[in-house]
Design an enzyme around this catalytic site. Sequence first.
Site, PDB file in Angstrom:
ATOM      1  N   ILE A 165     -31.924 -26.371  11.701  1.00  0.00           N
ATOM      2  CA  ILE A 165     -30.902 -25.554  11.045  1.00  0.00           C
ATOM      3  C   ILE A 165     -30.266 -24.603  12.050  1.00  0.00           C
ATOM      4  O   ILE A 165     -30.915 -24.150  12.991  1.00  0.00           O
ATOM      5  CB  ILE A 165     -31.502 -24.770   9.849  1.00  0.00           C
ATOM      6  CG1 ILE A 165     -30.436 -23.939   9.135  1.00  0.00           C
ATOM      7  CG2 ILE A 165     -32.686 -23.917  10.269  1.00  0.00           C
ATOM      8  CD1 ILE A 165     -30.892 -23.318   7.821  1.00  0.00           C
ATOM      9  N   CYS A 166     -28.988 -24.324  11.860  1.00  0.00           N
ATOM     10  CA  CYS A 166     -28.241 -23.374  12.696  1.00  0.00           C
ATOM     11  C   CYS A 166     -28.289 -23.855  14.152  1.00  0.00           C
ATOM     12  O   CYS A 166     -28.049 -25.023  14.432  1.00  0.00           O
ATOM     13  CB  CYS A 166     -28.804 -21.963  12.516  1.00  0.00           C
ATOM     14  SG  CYS A 166     -27.712 -20.649  13.097  1.00  0.00           S
TER      15      CYS A 166
END
Length: 199
Positions: free
Chosen positions: A102-103
Site C-alpha cells: 500500500i502507498c
Amino acid sequence: MKRTILFVILQQYADWEAAYISSAISMLGQDEYEIKTVSLSKDTVQSIGGFKVLPDYDVTSIPNDYEALILIGGMSWRSENTQKIKKLVEDCFQQGKVLGGICDASVFLGTVGILNHVAHTSNDLKDLKQWAGALYTGEANYIARQAICDKNVITANGTAALEFAKEILLTLNVADEETIADWYNFHKLGFYTAPMPKM
C-alpha cells in the site's frame, strides 16, 4: 496450528494501515491467524504516529511457512536499504502466496518488477513510472482504483487503508464475504450510517 501473516514495517511506517488489517484479522479470523512483524533488522521500528515495535524477524530470519506478506506503507520505502527486502518479495510472488503493498510500498513492488505481471494500482501512475524506471513495464495493467487484487497481489493507494484491508481479508478468506462487507461498511460509513457488524 495458526497461519502466519507477515507485516513488513520500516521506520516511519503508517501505523493506521497496519492497525486496520491486524485488528480485523484478529477479530474476524476466529483465532486462525497470527500476525508477525518483519523489518530490515530486529531494532525498534517507530511509526509515523510514534508507536514503537520490536520486530519479530529481520529479513534474513523469517519462517518459510507463512500465508501472506503485507508491505505496510510509510516514509522509508524509497531508501536504498529496501533492496534487502527484494528477495523476500520475489520469493513470496513466485510461490503464489498473498502479497500486498500500500502507498509507497506499492511503488516498491514496481521496482521489483512484480507489477508488470498483474492488474494493480498505486498512488499515481506518473510517480510509479518515475520511481521504478525501466524496471516497471506494467502501465497497461494500471487501474486508477483505491485497491485491487489480482493473482494474489494486492495493491492500494495511500488513502485506501480500509479498502486494502478489505481485499486482504477477502483474499485470505478470513471470514465470509458478508461479514467482511459488514466490517468494511461499519468503519467506512460510520456508526450512525452502517449497521453494526456481526462479529
